[in-house]
Write a protein that holds these residues in place. Sequence first.
Motif, PDB file in Angstrom:
ATOM      1  N   LEU A  89       7.033   4.196   5.639  1.00  0.00           N
ATOM      2  CA  LEU A  89       8.409   4.033   5.174  1.00  0.00           C
ATOM      3  C   LEU A  89       8.470   3.707   3.682  1.00  0.00           C
ATOM      4  CD1 LEU A  89       9.911   1.971   8.151  1.00  0.00           C
ATOM      5  CD2 LEU A  89      10.362   4.373   7.597  1.00  0.00           C
ATOM      6  N   ALA A  90       7.445   3.001   3.186  1.00  0.00           N
ATOM      7  CA  ALA A  90       7.457   2.565   1.793  1.00  0.00           C
ATOM      8  C   ALA A  90       6.991   3.645   0.828  1.00  0.00           C
ATOM      9  CB  ALA A  90       6.586   1.319   1.631  1.00  0.00           C
ATOM     10  N   ALA A  91       6.179   4.614   1.276  1.00  0.00           N
ATOM     11  CA  ALA A  91       5.625   5.626   0.381  1.00  0.00           C
ATOM     12  C   ALA A  91       6.702   6.460  -0.334  1.00  0.00           C
ATOM     13  CB  ALA A  91       4.668   6.537   1.146  1.00  0.00           C
ATOM     14  N   PRO A  92       7.738   6.930   0.355  1.00  0.00           N
ATOM     15  CA  PRO A  92       8.781   7.678  -0.364  1.00  0.00           C
ATOM     16  C   PRO A  92       9.488   6.829  -1.421  1.00  0.00           C
ATOM     17  CG  PRO A  92       8.931   8.085   1.997  1.00  0.00           C
ATOM     18  CD  PRO A  92       7.960   6.952   1.812  1.00  0.00           C
ATOM     19  N   LEU A  93       9.610   5.529  -1.167  1.00  0.00           N
ATOM     20  CA  LEU A  93      10.212   4.639  -2.168  1.00  0.00           C
ATOM     21  C   LEU A  93       9.359   4.625  -3.429  1.00  0.00           C
ATOM     22  CD1 LEU A  93      12.178   2.461  -3.137  1.00  0.00           C
ATOM     23  CD2 LEU A  93      10.790   0.770  -1.898  1.00  0.00           C
ATOM     24  N   GLY A  94       8.051   4.535  -3.246  1.00  0.00           N
ATOM     25  CA  GLY A  94       7.154   4.575  -4.387  1.00  0.00           C
ATOM     26  C   GLY A  94       7.252   5.882  -5.155  1.00  0.00           C
ATOM     27  N   GLY A 143       0.808  -1.213   0.000  1.00  0.00           N
ATOM     28  CA  GLY A 143       0.000   0.000   0.000  1.00  0.00           C
ATOM     29  C   GLY A 143       0.839   1.260   0.000  1.00  0.00           C
ATOM     30  N   GLY A 144       1.928   1.260   0.766  1.00  0.00           N
ATOM     31  CA  GLY A 144       2.800   2.432   0.807  1.00  0.00           C
ATOM     32  C   GLY A 144       3.481   2.695  -0.518  1.00  0.00           C
ATOM     33  N   ILE A 145       3.985   1.635  -1.154  1.00  0.00           N
ATOM     34  CA  ILE A 145       4.629   1.802  -2.457  1.00  0.00           C
ATOM     35  C   ILE A 145       3.622   2.309  -3.482  1.00  0.00           C
ATOM     36  CG2 ILE A 145       5.692   0.554  -4.384  1.00  0.00           C
ATOM     37  CD1 ILE A 145       7.066  -1.235  -2.325  1.00  0.00           C
ATOM     38  N   MET A 146       2.420   1.743  -3.481  1.00  0.00           N
ATOM     39  CA  MET A 146       1.384   2.184  -4.420  1.00  0.00           C
ATOM     40  C   MET A 146       0.985   3.638  -4.172  1.00  0.00           C
ATOM     41  SD  MET A 146       0.727  -0.080  -6.628  1.00  0.00           S
ATOM     42  CE  MET A 146       0.925  -1.836  -6.937  1.00  0.00           C
ATOM     43  N   ALA A 147       0.982   4.037  -2.891  1.00  0.00           N
ATOM     44  CA  ALA A 147       0.635   5.419  -2.563  1.00  0.00           C
ATOM     45  C   ALA A 147       1.606   6.390  -3.219  1.00  0.00           C
ATOM     46  CB  ALA A 147       0.630   5.610  -1.047  1.00  0.00           C
ATOM     47  N   GLY A 148       2.893   6.096  -3.115  1.00  0.00           N
ATOM     48  CA  GLY A 148       3.881   6.984  -3.702  1.00  0.00           C
ATOM     49  C   GLY A 148       3.974   6.855  -5.206  1.00  0.00           C
ATOM     50  N   LEU A 149       3.777   5.640  -5.720  1.00  0.00           N
ATOM     51  CA  LEU A 149       3.965   5.382  -7.144  1.00  0.00           C
ATOM     52  C   LEU A 149       2.806   5.878  -7.991  1.00  0.00           C
ATOM     53  CD1 LEU A 149       5.823   4.047  -9.237  1.00  0.00           C
ATOM     54  CD2 LEU A 149       4.594   1.912  -8.826  1.00  0.00           C
ATOM     55  N   LEU A 150       1.569   5.585  -7.554  1.00  0.00           N
ATOM     56  CA  LEU A 150       0.397   5.907  -8.358  1.00  0.00           C
ATOM     57  C   LEU A 150      -0.524   6.928  -7.709  1.00  0.00           C
ATOM     58  CD1 LEU A 150      -0.550   2.292  -9.521  1.00  0.00           C
ATOM     59  CD2 LEU A 150       0.749   4.007 -10.782  1.00  0.00           C
ATOM     60  N   GLY A 151      -0.172   7.398  -6.503  1.00  0.00           N
ATOM     61  CA  GLY A 151      -1.016   8.387  -5.837  1.00  0.00           C
ATOM     62  C   GLY A 151      -2.346   7.829  -5.380  1.00  0.00           C
ATOM     63  N   VAL A 152      -2.420   6.505  -5.127  1.00  0.00           N
ATOM     64  CA  VAL A 152      -3.698   5.890  -4.798  1.00  0.00           C
ATOM     65  C   VAL A 152      -3.954   5.799  -3.301  1.00  0.00           C
ATOM     66  CG1 VAL A 152      -3.838   4.562  -6.923  1.00  0.00           C
ATOM     67  CG2 VAL A 152      -2.694   3.571  -4.946  1.00  0.00           C
ATOM     68  N   GLY A 153      -3.056   6.305  -2.460  1.00  0.00           N
ATOM     69  CA  GLY A 153      -3.316   6.338  -1.029  1.00  0.00           C
ATOM     70  C   GLY A 153      -3.213   5.015  -0.329  1.00  0.00           C
ATOM     71  N   LEU A 183      -0.038  -2.099  12.766  1.00  0.00           N
ATOM     72  CA  LEU A 183       0.811  -2.964  11.948  1.00  0.00           C
ATOM     73  C   LEU A 183       1.043  -2.405  10.545  1.00  0.00           C
ATOM     74  CD1 LEU A 183      -0.573  -6.490  12.925  1.00  0.00           C
ATOM     75  CD2 LEU A 183       1.642  -5.519  13.536  1.00  0.00           C
ATOM     76  N   ILE A 184       0.046  -1.754   9.993  1.00  0.00           N
ATOM     77  CA  ILE A 184       0.133  -1.289   8.604  1.00  0.00           C
ATOM     78  C   ILE A 184       0.881   0.031   8.483  1.00  0.00           C
ATOM     79  CG2 ILE A 184      -1.239  -0.439   6.644  1.00  0.00           C
ATOM     80  CD1 ILE A 184      -3.381  -2.490   7.445  1.00  0.00           C
ATOM     81  N   VAL A 185       0.600   0.962   9.384  1.00  0.00           N
ATOM     82  CA  VAL A 185       1.103   2.334   9.223  1.00  0.00           C
ATOM     83  C   VAL A 185       2.626   2.447   9.162  1.00  0.00           C
ATOM     84  CG1 VAL A 185       1.304   4.561  10.400  1.00  0.00           C
ATOM     85  CG2 VAL A 185      -0.924   3.544  10.053  1.00  0.00           C
TER      86      VAL A 185
END
Length: 274
Positions: A236-241, A22-32, A229-231
């Motif tokens: 951490l993954a959102a900036p990578l995306g 979810g974090g990677i997708m948030a940064g990569l596609l802006g899908v939150g 657990l998710i947050v």
Amino acid sequence: MEGSWTELLPIAVAMLGTGLIGGIMAGLLGVGGGIVIVPVLFHILTGMGIDEDIRMHIAVGTSLATIILTSASSARSHFKRGSVDTALLKSWGVPIFIGVVIGSTISLFVEGQVLTIVFAVIALIVSANMTFRPDGWTVRDSLPTGFVRHVIGAGIGTFSTMMGIGGGTLTVPILTACNYPIRRAVGTASAIGLIIAIPGTAGFIWNGLDAANLPPFSFGFVSLIGFALIVPVSVLAAPLGARIAHAIPTGLLRKAFALFLFVTAIRMFYEVFS
């Protein structure tokens, strides 16, 4: 959540994996991230035997709560790269907020199956858009102004809240169809996620305070265990995306994500009508 550690471990691993994707997708596609988080939480709660009347409400409410920090992290990364349209945020802020209030109110009075159907239908539409829309295809040269723009913003806020998503799933296709550069659309959508997630989370907490049969450690319709657990992983993954979004073409990933949405929607329809 009751049960042995051997029963809880797969759930914990699934939620951590959900946060990463979810974090990677948030940064990569802006899908939150919500478009990934909601269906996974829905199936986890189904497996736990949570009442079908509230399981989708909990999935949506928990997803919106996680999106607050995920969107903040993603929006910060995009803002540094100059890909957030602050003028559009000011124009859409109030209409989107009104839409969130409408979506939260509707969610209070409808059954969980209605939210599931709304999610599945829009997921199918988004999947078809990602799969079949030609690159560079637009409906018009710019985003409508005035009342029409406000209606679009309110619609994004309403349906995003009912789905438990940050708005990017709807915002990015709409903006790119109006000749918006894709990276600017993604960056702006990540910021819009905050406008949706903060009041949306508050609404689902409030709506669920008196709900019966909630799982342990729930705050209204928000699972605190799921949130915890998710947050951390998703933030951490959102900036990578976001870095990936500025480094590689995303066409192939969009096709894979469209397939994920299609399969998710079909499974949700099966859950409702089986």
